[in-house]
Scaffold this active site. Structure first.
Site, mmCIF file in Angstrom:
data_model
loop_
_atom_site.group_PDB
_atom_site.id
_atom_site.type_symbol
_atom_site.label_atom_id
_atom_site.label_comp_id
_atom_site.label_asym_id
_atom_site.label_seq_id
_atom_site.Cartn_x
_atom_site.Cartn_y
_atom_site.Cartn_z
ATOM 1 N N HIS A 174 27.480 -16.681 -19.433
ATOM 2 C CA HIS A 174 27.737 -17.870 -18.612
ATOM 3 C C HIS A 174 26.461 -18.279 -17.873
ATOM 4 C CE1 HIS A 174 31.989 -16.960 -19.305
ATOM 5 N NE2 HIS A 174 32.272 -18.153 -18.823
ATOM 6 N N HIS A 179 30.724 -9.811 -13.540
ATOM 7 C CA HIS A 179 29.346 -9.395 -13.779
ATOM 8 C C HIS A 179 28.727 -8.820 -12.516
ATOM 9 C CE1 HIS A 179 28.768 -10.914 -17.855
ATOM 10 N NE2 HIS A 179 29.428 -12.002 -17.511
#
Length: 342
Positions: free
Chosen positions: A112, A159
């Site tokens: 992303h 993350h």
């Protein structure tokens, strides 16, 4: 430096960021669940806890104004997905992190973050000479957009800080390395007679030779989806350049806007028409590809494990999403023109 990297790779900074944003675990969450040593606390991949030590701007030829267009963002996505399965770094542990998503794949780097960085900054650089806005303002907007995406990956607990920093740095390096060749790449992709062949064969070879894992991961399917849609879109751009009139004049764009109500109605109509065509394309092509492949290998269409096999997953995903990409760049604009929405 090693201590700093270990700290950035830890789950604790993510948990502290979530607490600062007002996100707290539910009562008793994670107590005694034994998930702290697994990938994402609920994913199903073995963790190798190694300590760390596309768009209108592409639909034109290079011109005298020196406008450059970026290479396909699929390059960044492919590198990111493959790197995940090579490094096999786990996602943040839960607890202490609150997981708002569950993904059965590894964490480093954040794709992303890679996509947000590559798309926003290449769009800014590629359009700076076409539109009347200052470079500093465009770079600031790109920075804010990519930063918000990175922070959203921390907020959702998907993350670590090192994952998003690594993803952004990889994209920045790719932009810097490929920038001198943007015009050459753009010219070849739009004019070379070999473009359709290469756009299909190269991504397919990359997908079929994707790194093998001991356990199933959706990264190969996601990568095939990205490369397939990019292949279809690239062929669409090539076809548009071959048979259609140029989309933009050779001069800098002069922006003029209709009344806001009229503009919103046109935008909404174009969006609904485009989404309808893409959904119909995906539905029929996916069903047809699955039926043909499952019949070829004598398995049930409803057999999920069979659909995850390399010889079925890669071609059916690639055929489906290359058709979607082609529809988005050729069929949808043609329909918009026929309906008078251009």
């Amino acid at each position: 430096m090693a201590r700093v990297l270990r700290s950035l790779h830890s789950s604790q900074p993510v948990a502290r960021f979530q607490r600062c944003c007002g996100l707290f675990p539910a009562g008793g969450e994670g107590a005694g669940d034994g998930l702290a040593g697994t990938v994402g606390g609920g994913d199903h991949l073995p963790a190798r806890d190694t300590c760390p030590g596309g768009s209108p701007a592409r639909q034109r030829l290079p011109d005298a104004n020196g406008v450059k267009s970026s290479p396909p963002p699929q390059i960044a996505m492919y590198i990111g997905q493959v790197t995940k399965d090579i490094l096999k770094w786990p996602r943040p542990h839960s607890p202490p992190v609150v997981k708002l998503e569950m993904r059965a794949e590894y964490g480093m780097p954040s794709t992303h973050a890679m996509a947000a960085t590559s798309i926003s900054f290449t769009f800014c650089i590629a359009t700076i000479n076409q539109n009347k806005y200052p470079l500093v303002l465009g770079l600031m907007a790109a920075f804010v957009f990519s930063t918000l995406v990175c922070l959203s990956r921390l907020y959702t607990g998907m993350h670590t800080v090192l994952d998003v920093i690594g993803g952004s740095l990889i994209s920045a390096a790719l932009i810097a390395l490929t920038y001198p060749a943007w015009d050459i790449i753009d010219h070849l992709m739009l004019t070379s007679p070999f473009c359709p062949i290469l756009s299909i064969t190269v991504p397919l070879l990359l997908c079929y030779n994707y790194p093998k894992l001991e356990n199933y991961s959706p990264t190969r399917a996601d990568t095939t989806t990205v490369l397939g849609s990019g292949a279809g879109a690239t062929i669409g751009f090539w076809l548009n350049n071959l048979y259609a009139a140029p989309n933009y004049p050779n001069k800098s764009l002069l922006l003029s806007f209709p009344p806001i109500s009229e503009m919103m109605m046109v935008v909404l109509a174009k969006f609904l028409v485009g989404i309808f065509i893409l959904l119909v394309t995906r539905y029929f092509i996916k069903g047809m590809a699955l039926r043909v492949l499952c019949s070829r290998y004598q398995v049930s269409v409803n057999d999920l494990e069979a659909r995850r096999r390399l010889e079925i997953e890669v071609p059916y995903k690639f055929i489906t999403y290359s058709s979607v990409g082609f529809s988005a760049t050729v069929l949808v604009p043609l329909l918009h023109e026929l309906l008078g929405l251009i």
